[in-house]
Design a protein around this motif. Structure first.
Motif, PDB file in Angstrom:
ATOM      1  N   ASP A 167     -24.722  -1.105  35.698  1.00  0.00           N
ATOM      2  CA  ASP A 167     -25.279  -2.029  36.682  1.00  0.00           C
ATOM      3  C   ASP A 167     -26.612  -1.518  37.219  1.00  0.00           C
ATOM      4  O   ASP A 167     -27.558  -2.297  37.408  1.00  0.00           O
ATOM      5  CB  ASP A 167     -24.303  -2.232  37.837  1.00  0.00           C
ATOM      6  N   ALA A 168     -26.681  -0.203  37.448  1.00  0.00           N
ATOM      7  CA  ALA A 168     -27.929   0.379  37.943  1.00  0.00           C
ATOM      8  C   ALA A 168     -29.042   0.238  36.914  1.00  0.00           C
ATOM      9  O   ALA A 168     -30.174  -0.134  37.234  1.00  0.00           O
ATOM     10  CB  ALA A 168     -27.718   1.845  38.308  1.00  0.00           C
ATOM     11  N   GLN A 169     -28.704   0.528  35.661  1.00  0.00           N
ATOM     12  CA  GLN A 169     -29.705   0.462  34.600  1.00  0.00           C
ATOM     13  C   GLN A 169     -30.172  -0.973  34.356  1.00  0.00           C
ATOM     14  O   GLN A 169     -31.349  -1.213  34.053  1.00  0.00           O
ATOM     15  CB  GLN A 169     -29.145   1.055  33.305  1.00  0.00           C
ATOM     16  N   ASN A 170     -29.258  -1.944  34.527  1.00  0.00           N
ATOM     17  CA  ASN A 170     -29.591  -3.345  34.274  1.00  0.00           C
ATOM     18  C   ASN A 170     -30.140  -4.060  35.508  1.00  0.00           C
ATOM     19  O   ASN A 170     -30.481  -5.243  35.432  1.00  0.00           O
ATOM     20  CB  ASN A 170     -28.360  -4.088  33.763  1.00  0.00           C
ATOM     21  N   GLY A 171     -30.194  -3.355  36.638  1.00  0.00           N
ATOM     22  CA  GLY A 171     -30.661  -3.983  37.873  1.00  0.00           C
ATOM     23  C   GLY A 171     -29.672  -4.973  38.453  1.00  0.00           C
ATOM     24  O   GLY A 171     -30.029  -5.844  39.248  1.00  0.00           O
ATOM     25  N   ASN A 172     -28.396  -4.810  38.114  1.00  0.00           N
ATOM     26  CA  ASN A 172     -27.353  -5.728  38.561  1.00  0.00           C
ATOM     27  C   ASN A 172     -26.677  -5.183  39.830  1.00  0.00           C
ATOM     28  O   ASN A 172     -25.492  -4.837  39.825  1.00  0.00           O
ATOM     29  CB  ASN A 172     -26.322  -5.932  37.443  1.00  0.00           C
ATOM     30  N   PHE A 173     -27.427  -5.096  40.911  1.00  0.00           N
ATOM     31  CA  PHE A 173     -26.902  -4.554  42.162  1.00  0.00           C
ATOM     32  C   PHE A 173     -27.839  -4.910  43.312  1.00  0.00           C
ATOM     33  O   PHE A 173     -28.987  -5.307  43.095  1.00  0.00           O
ATOM     34  CB  PHE A 173     -26.751  -3.028  42.068  1.00  0.00           C
ATOM     35  N   ASP A 174     -27.348  -4.761  44.537  1.00  0.00           N
ATOM     36  CA  ASP A 174     -28.202  -4.832  45.735  1.00  0.00           C
ATOM     37  C   ASP A 174     -28.586  -3.414  46.154  1.00  0.00           C
ATOM     38  O   ASP A 174     -29.753  -3.060  46.192  1.00  0.00           O
ATOM     39  CB  ASP A 174     -27.467  -5.520  46.887  1.00  0.00           C
ATOM     40  N   ILE A 175     -27.544  -2.627  46.481  1.00  0.00           N
ATOM     41  CA  ILE A 175     -27.735  -1.236  46.863  1.00  0.00           C
ATOM     42  C   ILE A 175     -26.718  -0.420  46.075  1.00  0.00           C
ATOM     43  O   ILE A 175     -25.544  -0.794  46.003  1.00  0.00           O
ATOM     44  CB  ILE A 175     -27.505  -1.012  48.371  1.00  0.00           C
ATOM     45  N   THR A 176     -27.148   0.668  45.462  1.00  0.00           N
ATOM     46  CA  THR A 176     -26.215   1.522  44.726  1.00  0.00           C
ATOM     47  C   THR A 176     -26.293   2.947  45.253  1.00  0.00           C
ATOM     48  O   THR A 176     -27.384   3.444  45.587  1.00  0.00           O
ATOM     49  CB  THR A 176     -26.499   1.487  43.212  1.00  0.00           C
ATOM     50  N   LEU A 177     -25.135   3.574  45.366  1.00  0.00           N
ATOM     51  CA  LEU A 177     -25.062   4.980  45.783  1.00  0.00           C
ATOM     52  C   LEU A 177     -25.135   5.844  44.532  1.00  0.00           C
ATOM     53  O   LEU A 177     -24.248   5.806  43.689  1.00  0.00           O
ATOM     54  CB  LEU A 177     -23.758   5.242  46.540  1.00  0.00           C
ATOM     55  N   THR A 178     -26.216   6.600  44.418  1.00  0.00           N
ATOM     56  CA  THR A 178     -26.453   7.436  43.252  1.00  0.00           C
ATOM     57  C   THR A 178     -26.246   8.901  43.590  1.00  0.00           C
ATOM     58  O   THR A 178     -26.739   9.385  44.616  1.00  0.00           O
ATOM     59  CB  THR A 178     -27.900   7.233  42.739  1.00  0.00           C
ATOM     60  N   ASN A 179     -25.522   9.617  42.733  1.00  0.00           N
ATOM     61  CA  ASN A 179     -25.375  11.076  42.833  1.00  0.00           C
ATOM     62  C   ASN A 179     -26.131  11.678  41.660  1.00  0.00           C
ATOM     63  O   ASN A 179     -25.778  11.446  40.513  1.00  0.00           O
ATOM     64  CB  ASN A 179     -23.900  11.478  42.769  1.00  0.00           C
ATOM     65  N   TRP A 180     -27.172  12.444  41.949  1.00  0.00           N
ATOM     66  CA  TRP A 180     -28.037  12.947  40.872  1.00  0.00           C
ATOM     67  C   TRP A 180     -28.103  14.468  40.895  1.00  0.00           C
ATOM     68  O   TRP A 180     -28.483  15.074  41.891  1.00  0.00           O
ATOM     69  CB  TRP A 180     -29.448  12.375  41.000  1.00  0.00           C
ATOM     70  N   THR A 181     -27.737  15.092  39.767  1.00  0.00           N
ATOM     71  CA  THR A 181     -27.865  16.528  39.601  1.00  0.00           C
ATOM     72  C   THR A 181     -29.217  16.828  38.971  1.00  0.00           C
ATOM     73  O   THR A 181     -29.576  16.231  37.962  1.00  0.00           O
ATOM     74  CB  THR A 181     -26.760  17.074  38.681  1.00  0.00           C
ATOM     75  N   GLY A 182     -29.955  17.760  39.548  1.00  0.00           N
ATOM     76  CA  GLY A 182     -31.249  18.122  38.993  1.00  0.00           C
ATOM     77  C   GLY A 182     -31.131  18.585  37.553  1.00  0.00           C
ATOM     78  O   GLY A 182     -30.137  19.217  37.166  1.00  0.00           O
ATOM     79  N   ASP A 183     -32.129  18.252  36.751  1.00  0.00           N
ATOM     80  CA  ASP A 183     -32.114  18.652  35.351  1.00  0.00           C
ATOM     81  C   ASP A 183     -32.478  20.126  35.196  1.00  0.00           C
ATOM     82  O   ASP A 183     -32.056  20.783  34.252  1.00  0.00           O
ATOM     83  CB  ASP A 183     -33.102  17.806  34.551  1.00  0.00           C
TER      84      ASP A 183
END
Length: 546
Positions: free
Chosen positions: A431-447
């Motif tokens: 959904d995030a990649q396709n833009g199918n959301f209003d607000i998304t909670l993302t958890n991102w680990t640094g590369d």
């Protein structure tokens, strides 16, 4: 927030009371007392073993232990030779020359050659692949033009001659040595990938391995599988463990129970506030750095309310980050001071980078109400109905969305209605990649352990990790300055990052919530495990039972 706090206490009592009622016989373990077997778990399902397309930490954990790259991070977090015998960097920082070890093999016994690295870099940059990590190749000669479809992938500045690899860069890149250890840039055998076609990386049998272990028993959906020692790995003689059993355990309480039963060798206790409180004084509990940032992404491209800067600023001002970290996570998270998380890396002046770049996010409900009303008038579409999406498997994420719903509806009253959307992680990522959301909670680990690991994700609306598709010229200019003119000036580079954080805050493009603490129970007799704050968080290459 008293109503929310009462709900939290009630929920906690239910969780604790119900914990003893859970059944565990559906977890098929192959636990063994033999020194050559270890037992580990994942919090969620593997999404893919396609090296170029993987983007979640669970797939990365398996890929990082079954595949190898030119370099591998040691226990100090330093990139050291793995499949590479040695490497050198030109005085201007624009050319990396890597000499491969001789006699390298894939797990099927075929030759692992320098051209396999060239193909992997090209495949990642190729827009036809559709990798969310394509942006990592930016800075390598012609990479940006390749990603934009302006030049062929064959023009990428990565070439092979015999056992020698040469990387030509367009600018010095402080993080480049970390990329040479990165999971999504591990070698891939072109003939194998093309032969497998759409099946590549979809099961354990549809992949070949270059690392210390091979994966067996994963059919693409099941939750119990194993890694076995790869005899074709160049350093197999120093891989002490013959087998690692894995199972997917989505319930944190179940993982703790299995740890207590001796069926898994590691269990995290930061999954829920209740588990943390019950286990934080256990002698086996250890706290190590974990550079994970949690933030809200606003869909500024498709939602007219969220396209309004005043409304985004109001939502940020109505977010009490310290209370959120204390209450929704039970103290298992640090309140965010910006996008970059605590414990990623130190700035040149010795401060934690997160402290140095702190742009001054604050909680101000009075100003939030004022801006929200002004924003609604500008949008002129009446009441704001908005949905926040998060992962079903993440207990703290669910609690976070509960908290935000209560906080925002309490602050803005009848002018807003917040709906919670709780879905499996795979759907949330799609959904995030396709833009199918209003607000998304993302958890991102640094590369990798550098601020650019976070900042270059949002330089353009089309960057694969910029789900909100925002454009912030001041932010982009600051990041470009850090990556170009100031690439070899550490203090100036840190100052650029500070400007970038300020630009994000001013336009409220994101809402940073918290960064993570890693508190885990480790089996005391398991040695040699490497825990990284970024990238491959759990490396079992040299792990063994003492």
């Amino acid at each position: 927030m008293k109503q929310w706090q009462k709900w939290t206490v009630a929920a906690a009592l239910v969780v604790v009371a119900g914990g003893g009622l859970a059944t565990f016989n559906h977890f098929k373990t192959n636990a063994s007392k033999e020194d050559s077997v270890l037992n580990y778990s994942l919090d969620s399902d593997i999404q893919t073993l396609d090296i170029s397309k993987s983007s979640d930490q669970y797939s990365t954990t398996i890929l990082g232990n079954t595949e190898s790259n030119l370099l591998r991070l040691n226990a100090k977090g330093e990139p050291v030779p793995d499949l590479a015998k040695s490497y050198s960097v030109s005085s201007d920082g624009l050319t990396y020359t890597v000499q491969l070890r001789s006699g390298l093999k894939w797990s099927d016994g075929s030759e692992l050659a320098a051209k396999d690295f060239v193909y992997s870099w090209q495949r990642l940059a190729d827009p036809k692949t559709g990798s969310q990590y394509a942006y990592l190749t930016s800075g390598v000669k012609n990479a940006d033009d390749i990603m934009a479809g302006k030049k062929p992938v064959s023009s990428l500045g990565v070439t092979a001659k015999g056992d020698t690899l040469t990387f030509k860069l367009e600018k010095p890149m402080q993080q480049f040595k970390y990329l040479l250890s990165f999971a999504q840039l591990m070698p891939q055998k072109e003939s194998y990938v093309k032969d497998q076609g759409s099946h590549y990386g979809t099961t354990a049998k549809n992949q070949i391995y270059s690392g210390p272990y091979k994966l067996e028993g994963w059919n693409g959906t099941n939750e119990s599988f194993k890694m076995v020692k790869n005899p074709d790995y160049w350093d197999a003689k120093n891989v002490k463990t013959k087998q690692v059993n894995w199972q997917v355990i989505k319930n944190p309480e179940s993982a703790i129970k299995l740890y207590q039963q001796g069926k898994v060798d590691r269990a995290k206790i930061y999954g829920t506030p209740e588990i943390y409180e019950a286990n934080k004084n256990n002698k086996a509990a250890t706290t190590t750095p974990l550079a994970v940032s949690s933030y809200l992404e606003y869909n500024q491209a498709k939602n007219p309310f969220l396209a309004n800067q005043k409304i985004r600023q109001a939502l940020n001002l109505a977010t009490n980050r310290q209370a959120l970290a204390d209450q929704a996570s039970g103290g298992t998270r640090y309140a965010a001071t910006g996008l970059v998380p605590k414990n990623l890396v130190k700035a040149t002046n010795g401060q934690d980078l997160a402290s140095y770049v702190n742009p001054g996010y604050k909680y101000d409900p009075t100003q939030a109400k004022k801006l929200f009303k002004e924003g609604l008038q500008e949008v002129n579409k009446g009441k704001m109905n908005v949905t926040i999406e998060t992962d079903a498997d993440a207990v703290v994420s669910k609690s976070t969305v509960d908290y935000l719903k209560q906080a925002w509806e309490s602050t803005f009253g009848s002018d807003i209605s917040v709906t919670e959307k709780i879905v499996p992680i795979k759907q949330r990522m799609q959904d995030a990649q396709n833009g199918n959301f209003d607000i998304t909670l993302t958890n991102w680990t640094g590369d990798y352990q550098d601020g650019v690991s976070y900042y270059n994700m949002f330089k353009t609306p089309t960057t694969g990790t910029n789900s909100g598709q925002f454009k912030n010229d001041a932010f982009t200019a600051a990041v470009n300055q850090a990556e170009n003119q100031d690439a070899n000036k550490p203090a100036a580079r840190d100052a650029d990052f500070k400007k970038a954080e300020a630009a994000l805050k001013d336009q409220a493009n994101l809402n940073p919530l918290y960064s993570w603490k890693r508190i885990i129970l480790n089996r005391p007799n398991v040695k040699g495990v490497v825990l990284n704050p970024t990238g491959l968080q759990l490396d079992l290459t040299h792990a063994y039972r003492d």
